[in-house]
Design an enzyme around this catalytic site. Structure first.
Site, PDB file in Angstrom:
ATOM      1  N   SER A  11      12.671  11.784   2.144  1.00 29.12           N
ATOM      2  CA  SER A  11      12.733  13.785   2.564  1.00 29.12           C
ATOM      3  C   SER A  11      12.276  14.002   3.802  1.00 29.12           C
ATOM      4  O   SER A  11      11.448  13.484   4.207  1.00 29.12           O
ATOM      5  CB  SER A  11      12.586  14.314   0.546  1.00 29.12           C
ATOM      6  OG  SER A  11      11.743  13.067   0.957  1.00 29.12           O
ATOM      7  N   ASP A 117       7.407   4.625 -11.875  1.00 27.99           N
ATOM      8  CA  ASP A 117       6.041   3.908 -12.058  1.00 27.99           C
ATOM      9  C   ASP A 117       5.183   3.832 -13.484  1.00 27.99           C
ATOM     10  O   ASP A 117       5.822   4.506 -14.286  1.00 27.99           O
ATOM     11  CB  ASP A 117       4.313   5.030 -11.118  1.00 27.99           C
ATOM     12  CG  ASP A 117       3.418   3.861 -10.508  1.00 27.99           C
ATOM     13  OD1 ASP A 117       3.415   2.764 -10.984  1.00 27.99           O
ATOM     14  OD2 ASP A 117       3.455   4.200  -9.469  1.00 27.99           O
ATOM     15  N   THR A 147      10.216  -3.024  -1.070  1.00 28.68           N
ATOM     16  CA  THR A 147       8.529  -2.459  -1.682  1.00 28.68           C
ATOM     17  C   THR A 147       8.793  -2.011  -2.990  1.00 28.68           C
ATOM     18  O   THR A 147       8.105  -0.883  -2.825  1.00 28.68           O
ATOM     19  CB  THR A 147       7.875  -1.752  -0.633  1.00 28.68           C
ATOM     20  OG1 THR A 147       9.038  -0.789  -0.354  1.00 28.68           O
ATOM     21  CG2 THR A 147       8.403  -2.816   0.564  1.00 28.68           C
ATOM     22  N   THR A 185       3.899  -3.669  -4.271  1.00 30.76           N
ATOM     23  CA  THR A 185       3.031  -2.596  -3.782  1.00 30.76           C
ATOM     24  C   THR A 185       1.679  -2.302  -3.872  1.00 30.76           C
ATOM     25  O   THR A 185       0.158  -2.320  -3.485  1.00 30.76           O
ATOM     26  CB  THR A 185       3.638  -1.246  -2.753  1.00 30.76           C
ATOM     27  OG1 THR A 185       4.356  -0.937  -4.289  1.00 30.76           O
ATOM     28  CG2 THR A 185       4.297  -1.709  -2.050  1.00 30.76           C
ATOM     29  N   SER A 186       1.475  -2.523  -5.519  1.00 30.86           N
ATOM     30  CA  SER A 186       0.840  -1.993  -6.911  1.00 30.86           C
ATOM     31  C   SER A 186       1.603  -2.630  -8.124  1.00 30.86           C
ATOM     32  O   SER A 186       2.497  -3.291  -8.414  1.00 30.86           O
ATOM     33  CB  SER A 186       0.840  -0.770  -6.540  1.00 30.86           C
ATOM     34  OG  SER A 186       1.590  -0.153  -7.263  1.00 30.86           O
ATOM     35  N   VAL A 225      -8.971   3.273  -4.465  1.00 28.08           N
ATOM     36  CA  VAL A 225      -9.225   4.928  -4.173  1.00 28.08           C
ATOM     37  C   VAL A 225      -9.157   6.158  -5.478  1.00 28.08           C
ATOM     38  O   VAL A 225      -7.986   6.408  -5.926  1.00 28.08           O
ATOM     39  CB  VAL A 225      -8.621   5.265  -3.503  1.00 28.08           C
ATOM     40  CG1 VAL A 225      -9.627   6.909  -2.409  1.00 28.08           C
ATOM     41  CG2 VAL A 225      -8.368   4.642  -1.817  1.00 28.08           C
ATOM     42  N   ALA A 227      -8.184   9.166  -6.391  1.00 25.39           N
ATOM     43  CA  ALA A 227      -7.421   9.979  -6.315  1.00 25.39           C
ATOM     44  C   ALA A 227      -5.983  10.220  -6.122  1.00 25.39           C
ATOM     45  O   ALA A 227      -5.426   8.665  -6.271  1.00 25.39           O
ATOM     46  CB  ALA A 227      -8.116  10.771  -4.973  1.00 25.39           C
ATOM     47  N   ASP A 234       5.747   5.760   1.237  1.00 28.19           N
ATOM     48  CA  ASP A 234       6.331   6.360   2.334  1.00 28.19           C
ATOM     49  C   ASP A 234       5.748   5.336   3.947  1.00 28.19           C
ATOM     50  O   ASP A 234       6.269   5.272   4.075  1.00 28.19           O
ATOM     51  CB  ASP A 234       7.533   7.503   2.465  1.00 28.19           C
ATOM     52  CG  ASP A 234       7.901   8.095   0.990  1.00 28.19           C
ATOM     53  OD1 ASP A 234       8.594   7.506   0.465  1.00 28.19           O
ATOM     54  OD2 ASP A 234       6.918   9.155   0.603  1.00 28.19           O
TER      55      ASP A 234
END
Length: 311
Positions: A11, A117, A147, A185-186, A225, A227, A234
């Site tokens: 995008s 998620d 990923t 990735t998480s 972090v 936030a 990406d």
């Protein structure tokens, strides 16, 4: 080094950094030629109160590709894809990747299978449900590097992850589906360093000429972090593409550089956003846009502040 060309189908936003806007700059800074197909063109990402814009359909994607083919400029070293909402568009991407792999058998397809998620332990999909079978049965089998986050890895394999051992087995299942490099990735796994850290896991499977398989597995713990950022996935996928290219047989170093650069960008972004928002105010979407240009040096040559553990 001969020029390395990436086709990035993602995008585009006029303002801010997601999709191609998050991937192009870091790839260019790291020496890649980037050809972008903008799967949408929006004024800004959809986390803002308002957004406007256009969506590219699968026929239009095919038409753009035909133009490249007619001019015989359809030889690529990498294809990169991320967030997609439409099954026919995704199927067209697969057709294009397969054709590009006929043009160049060494082509590497880096796919971020963006589907959903977890929030507070509960997973939910933020793309239509009918994308899952397309990713699972068509996209992942032609991908070389994927990923997913933990939830997406669970969706693709139909298996839940509760422990690191589960995660390693899920990564093996994903390898068996096609990709030789898998990075979760998480995850919501407990980090050895404590609750303020987020765990990512990577696995690289190589088959040697004599048919034996070697698998390198790593764990990366990075500071959380506080936030909500948009575009981090990406940016992560783009930098992982670059660093695995530069360190093809060392997933540990590639992930350390990717995650360290990520940390530099996020720390700079949150610091700057807090200043803009003012004392005691929560930064808004516009203030939390990634500080991409300001982080040029960190992207080019990241100081390693996050180490990976070989498992």
């Amino acid at each position: 080094e001969p020029e390395c060309r990436v086709l990035s189908i993602q995008s585009h936003v006029v303002r801010g950094y997601v999709g191609n806007k998050a991937a192009t700059f870091p790839l260019q800074v790291l020496g890649f030629e980037v050809d972008t197909v903008n799967s949408v063109q929006f004024s800004n990402h959809t986390g803002y109160a308002h957004w406007k814009g256009q969506v590219l359909n699968s026929d239009e994607l095919h038409e753009l590709y035909e133009g490249l083919k007619l001019n015989k400029v359809n030889r690529y070293d990498y294809v990169l894809t991320g967030y997609t909402r439409d099954t026919s568009f995704l199927a067209m991407v697969v057709d294009i990747v397969q054709e590009l792999k006929q043009q160049n058998s060494n082509l590497v397809y880096v796919c971020d299978p963006v589907m959903g998620d977890k929030w507070n332990g509960e997973g939910s999909m933020y793309v239509p449900k009918d994308l899952l079978p397309v990713y699972r049965d068509k996209v992942v089998p032609v991908a070389d590097i994927i990923t997913p986050n933990q939830f997406e890895a669970e969706l693709l394999t139909g298996r839940k992850i509760y422990t690191e051992k589960d995660a390693l087995e899920v990564m093996d299942m994903l390898h068996a589906m096609g990709p030789e490099t898998v990075v979760i990735t998480s995850s919501d796994l407990q980090a050895p360093l404590g609750n303020d850290y987020l765990i990512a896991l990577g696995s690289h499977r190589k088959t040697k000429a004599d048919g034996t398989r070697i698998t390198q597995r790593i764990r990366v713990e990075s500071p959380k972090v506080d936030a909500v950022f948009v575009g981090t996935g990406d940016l992560f996928a783009a930098m992982l593409l670059a660093w695995t290219h530069k360190h093809p047989n060392n997933l540990k170093v590639a992930c350390e550089k990717t995650v360290s650069a990520m940390q530099h960008v996020l720390q700079r972004t949150i610091k700057s956003a807090k200043v803009q928002a003012g004392e005691g105010n929560k930064p808004n979407s516009a203030q939390l846009e990634l500080r991409m240009v300001q982080s040029k040096k960190d992207i080019e040559n990241p100081e390693i502040i996050v180490k990976a553990t070989v498992l």
